[in-house]
Design a protein around this motif. Structure first.
Motif, PDB file in Angstrom:
ATOM      1  N   ALA A 218      67.491  96.866  87.600  1.00  0.00           N
ATOM      2  CA  ALA A 218      66.445  96.402  88.516  1.00  0.00           C
ATOM      3  C   ALA A 218      66.328  97.256  89.774  1.00  0.00           C
ATOM      4  O   ALA A 218      65.224  97.586  90.211  1.00  0.00           O
ATOM      5  CB  ALA A 218      66.698  94.944  88.896  1.00  0.00           C
ATOM      6  N   PHE A 219      67.459  97.610  90.373  1.00  0.00           N
ATOM      7  CA  PHE A 219      67.440  98.345  91.642  1.00  0.00           C
ATOM      8  C   PHE A 219      66.975  99.788  91.448  1.00  0.00           C
ATOM      9  O   PHE A 219      66.622 100.458  92.419  1.00  0.00           O
ATOM     10  CB  PHE A 219      68.839  98.330  92.263  1.00  0.00           C
ATOM     11  CG  PHE A 219      68.884  98.726  93.711  1.00  0.00           C
ATOM     12  CD1 PHE A 219      68.324  97.921  94.684  1.00  0.00           C
ATOM     13  CD2 PHE A 219      69.522  99.893  94.109  1.00  0.00           C
ATOM     14  CE1 PHE A 219      68.379  98.274  96.023  1.00  0.00           C
ATOM     15  CE2 PHE A 219      69.589 100.251  95.448  1.00  0.00           C
ATOM     16  CZ  PHE A 219      69.009  99.450  96.414  1.00  0.00           C
ATOM     17  N   ILE A 220      66.965 100.247  90.196  1.00  0.00           N
ATOM     18  CA  ILE A 220      66.507 101.609  89.922  1.00  0.00           C
ATOM     19  C   ILE A 220      65.006 101.723  90.123  1.00  0.00           C
ATOM     20  O   ILE A 220      64.483 102.797  90.416  1.00  0.00           O
ATOM     21  CB  ILE A 220      66.877 102.005  88.470  1.00  0.00           C
ATOM     22  CG1 ILE A 220      68.388 101.828  88.234  1.00  0.00           C
ATOM     23  CG2 ILE A 220      66.486 103.446  88.169  1.00  0.00           C
ATOM     24  CD1 ILE A 220      69.266 102.583  89.207  1.00  0.00           C
ATOM     25  N   ASP A 221      64.307 100.607  89.981  1.00  0.00           N
ATOM     26  CA  ASP A 221      62.861 100.594  90.139  1.00  0.00           C
ATOM     27  C   ASP A 221      62.474 100.801  91.598  1.00  0.00           C
ATOM     28  O   ASP A 221      62.868 100.031  92.480  1.00  0.00           O
ATOM     29  CB  ASP A 221      62.307  99.259  89.633  1.00  0.00           C
ATOM     30  CG  ASP A 221      60.799  99.193  89.700  1.00  0.00           C
ATOM     31  OD1 ASP A 221      60.152  99.827  88.842  1.00  0.00           O
ATOM     32  OD2 ASP A 221      60.272  98.530  90.609  1.00  0.00           O
ATOM     33  N   GLU A 222      61.674 101.815  91.852  1.00  0.00           N
ATOM     34  CA  GLU A 222      61.313 102.173  93.229  1.00  0.00           C
ATOM     35  C   GLU A 222      60.546 101.063  93.928  1.00  0.00           C
ATOM     36  O   GLU A 222      60.763 100.788  95.114  1.00  0.00           O
ATOM     37  CB  GLU A 222      60.496 103.463  93.233  1.00  0.00           C
ATOM     38  CG  GLU A 222      60.184 103.992  94.615  1.00  0.00           C
ATOM     39  CD  GLU A 222      59.492 105.345  94.584  1.00  0.00           C
ATOM     40  OE1 GLU A 222      59.123 105.835  95.671  1.00  0.00           O
ATOM     41  OE2 GLU A 222      59.327 105.904  93.484  1.00  0.00           O
ATOM     42  N   GLU A 223      59.658 100.405  93.182  1.00  0.00           N
ATOM     43  CA  GLU A 223      58.868  99.319  93.779  1.00  0.00           C
ATOM     44  C   GLU A 223      59.763  98.153  94.181  1.00  0.00           C
ATOM     45  O   GLU A 223      59.582  97.558  95.249  1.00  0.00           O
ATOM     46  CB  GLU A 223      57.806  98.851  92.790  1.00  0.00           C
ATOM     47  CG  GLU A 223      56.890  97.768  93.334  1.00  0.00           C
ATOM     48  CD  GLU A 223      55.833  97.357  92.340  1.00  0.00           C
ATOM     49  OE1 GLU A 223      55.415  96.183  92.379  1.00  0.00           O
ATOM     50  OE2 GLU A 223      55.419  98.207  91.515  1.00  0.00           O
ATOM     51  N   THR A 224      60.729  97.830  93.348  1.00  0.00           N
ATOM     52  CA  THR A 224      61.659  96.747  93.670  1.00  0.00           C
ATOM     53  C   THR A 224      62.500  97.103  94.883  1.00  0.00           C
ATOM     54  O   THR A 224      62.694  96.278  95.781  1.00  0.00           O
ATOM     55  CB  THR A 224      62.564  96.432  92.464  1.00  0.00           C
ATOM     56  OG1 THR A 224      61.754  95.909  91.399  1.00  0.00           O
ATOM     57  CG2 THR A 224      63.633  95.416  92.822  1.00  0.00           C
ATOM     58  N   ARG A 225      63.003  98.336  94.941  1.00  0.00           N
ATOM     59  CA  ARG A 225      63.800  98.760  96.109  1.00  0.00           C
ATOM     60  C   ARG A 225      62.987  98.665  97.387  1.00  0.00           C
ATOM     61  O   ARG A 225      63.481  98.224  98.429  1.00  0.00           O
ATOM     62  CB  ARG A 225      64.318 100.191  95.932  1.00  0.00           C
ATOM     63  CG  ARG A 225      65.389 100.352  94.889  1.00  0.00           C
ATOM     64  CD  ARG A 225      66.197 101.627  95.102  1.00  0.00           C
ATOM     65  NE  ARG A 225      65.380 102.817  95.272  1.00  0.00           N
ATOM     66  CZ  ARG A 225      64.845 103.518  94.279  1.00  0.00           C
ATOM     67  NH1 ARG A 225      65.027 103.121  93.027  1.00  0.00           N
ATOM     68  NH2 ARG A 225      64.125 104.603  94.508  1.00  0.00           N
ATOM     69  N   ALA A 226      61.737  99.068  97.313  1.00  0.00           N
ATOM     70  CA  ALA A 226      60.882  99.015  98.500  1.00  0.00           C
ATOM     71  C   ALA A 226      60.673  97.573  98.942  1.00  0.00           C
ATOM     72  O   ALA A 226      60.650  97.274 100.148  1.00  0.00           O
ATOM     73  CB  ALA A 226      59.544  99.683  98.205  1.00  0.00           C
ATOM     74  N   ARG A 227      60.531  96.662  97.993  1.00  0.00           N
ATOM     75  CA  ARG A 227      60.324  95.256  98.328  1.00  0.00           C
ATOM     76  C   ARG A 227      61.573  94.657  98.971  1.00  0.00           C
ATOM     77  O   ARG A 227      61.496  93.832  99.892  1.00  0.00           O
ATOM     78  CB  ARG A 227      59.941  94.466  97.085  1.00  0.00           C
ATOM     79  CG  ARG A 227      59.589  93.015  97.348  1.00  0.00           C
ATOM     80  CD  ARG A 227      59.139  92.328  96.079  1.00  0.00           C
ATOM     81  NE  ARG A 227      57.929  92.921  95.558  1.00  0.00           N
ATOM     82  CZ  ARG A 227      56.700  92.611  95.953  1.00  0.00           C
ATOM     83  NH1 ARG A 227      56.541  91.690  96.900  1.00  0.00           N
ATOM     84  NH2 ARG A 227      55.647  93.187  95.432  1.00  0.00           N
ATOM     85  N   LEU A 228      62.738  95.065  98.491  1.00  0.00           N
ATOM     86  CA  LEU A 228      63.991  94.537  99.023  1.00  0.00           C
ATOM     87  C   LEU A 228      64.326  95.127 100.391  1.00  0.00           C
ATOM     88  O   LEU A 228      64.974  94.472 101.215  1.00  0.00           O
ATOM     89  CB  LEU A 228      65.143  94.837  98.060  1.00  0.00           C
ATOM     90  CG  LEU A 228      65.052  94.219  96.664  1.00  0.00           C
ATOM     91  CD1 LEU A 228      66.234  94.677  95.819  1.00  0.00           C
ATOM     92  CD2 LEU A 228      65.005  92.701  96.732  1.00  0.00           C
ATOM     93  N   GLY A 229      63.913  96.362 100.622  1.00  0.00           N
ATOM     94  CA  GLY A 229      64.277  97.055 101.850  1.00  0.00           C
ATOM     95  C   GLY A 229      63.825  96.311 103.091  1.00  0.00           C
ATOM     96  O   GLY A 229      62.657  95.961 103.232  1.00  0.00           O
ATOM     97  N   GLY A 230      64.756  96.062 103.998  1.00  0.00           N
ATOM     98  CA  GLY A 230      64.453  95.372 105.245  1.00  0.00           C
ATOM     99  C   GLY A 230      64.438  93.865 105.093  1.00  0.00           C
ATOM    100  O   GLY A 230      64.987  93.150 105.930  1.00  0.00           O
ATOM    101  N   ARG A 231      63.836  93.373 104.015  1.00  0.00           N
ATOM    102  CA  ARG A 231      63.758  91.924 103.814  1.00  0.00           C
ATOM    103  C   ARG A 231      65.093  91.338 103.384  1.00  0.00           C
ATOM    104  O   ARG A 231      65.400  90.178 103.695  1.00  0.00           O
ATOM    105  CB  ARG A 231      62.693  91.613 102.764  1.00  0.00           C
ATOM    106  CG  ARG A 231      62.534  90.125 102.495  1.00  0.00           C
ATOM    107  CD  ARG A 231      61.475  89.849 101.421  1.00  0.00           C
ATOM    108  NE  ARG A 231      61.294  88.417 101.220  1.00  0.00           N
ATOM    109  CZ  ARG A 231      60.505  87.653 101.947  1.00  0.00           C
ATOM    110  NH1 ARG A 231      59.797  88.194 102.925  1.00  0.00           N
ATOM    111  NH2 ARG A 231      60.408  86.356 101.719  1.00  0.00           N
ATOM    112  N   CYS A 232      65.888  92.106 102.647  1.00  0.00           N
ATOM    113  CA  CYS A 232      67.164  91.629 102.108  1.00  0.00           C
ATOM    114  C   CYS A 232      68.293  92.576 102.500  1.00  0.00           C
ATOM    115  O   CYS A 232      68.059  93.743 102.799  1.00  0.00           O
ATOM    116  CB  CYS A 232      67.102  91.551 100.581  1.00  0.00           C
ATOM    117  SG  CYS A 232      65.721  90.588  99.926  1.00  0.00           S
TER     118      CYS A 232
END
Length: 202
Positions: free
Chosen positions: A107-121
């Protein structure tokens, strides 16, 4: 290969509920990343209990949303469809109140998912060596589609080579191995306190 039917993940999936936090409160959701076998689910459940917050395993949430097992999703619809569903389920999960979320290995390999998690989590990589991963996944290979495609040690080694540089993008890293789960949880709690991710409440 047919397409996965449209699935709208519910805002709130079934979670392991916890009592309201007493004494301290999470500032941001805690997201555990790492390889299959790194202990994300086992550690995540205990960390959530220690913090009095909810725990969600992203793979279990995907199974609930799709109403079928992950191996069946892979077999019937392919990895691309699975990753799309995974991305959408995670996007919904991080909208909930701060808790502990364990991600699947890819899951974390996905760039879109990483961007969504960044800062928020707050993202934490549970890092394990190859021997540990091989030993921990030995009894669960029938439910891990990627390990059914050849020699598990070789597959895990290849995945490590490709994924570890991405996992390093997580905010924090905690090494896991043969130590008791309680010891890892203590390290994580101390890390969260030091990073200001736990605040006192009255």
């Amino acid at each position: 290969m047919s397409s996965l039917p449209p699935i709208d993940p519910p805002r709130r999936l079934s979670v392991v509920a916890a009592e309201p936090a007493t004494g301290r409160q999470l500032v941001r959701p805690v997201v555990l990343v790492g390889m299959m076998g790194a202990g994300k689910t086992a550690v995540g459940r205990r960390l959530a209990a220690a913090l009095d917050v909810a725990f969600v395993d992203a793979d279990e949430a995907i199974v609930e949303a799709a109403a079928m097992s992950i191996p069946d999703i892979f077999e019937l619809y392919g990895e691309t469809a699975f990753r799309d569903l995974e991305r959408r389920v995670i996007a919904r999960l991080v909208e909930d109140e701060p808790g502990v979320l364990a991600l699947g290995g890819g899951a974390f390999i996905d760039e879109e998912t990483r961007a969504r998690l960044g800062g928020r989590c707050v993202t934490i990589w549970l890092k394990a060596d190859l021997d540990t991963l091989v030993a921990r996944t030995a009894k669960k290979r029938t439910i891990r589609p990627l390990l059914s495609q050849g020699d598990p040690r070789a597959i895990l080694g290849d995945l490590m080579a490709r994924r570890y540089p991405v996992y390093e993008l997580a905010e924090h890293t905690v090494v896991t191995g043969d130590q008791p789960l309680e010891e890892i949880v203590e390290k994580l709690v101390a890390l969260l306190v030091a990073a200001g991710e736990l605040r006192d409440v009255t």
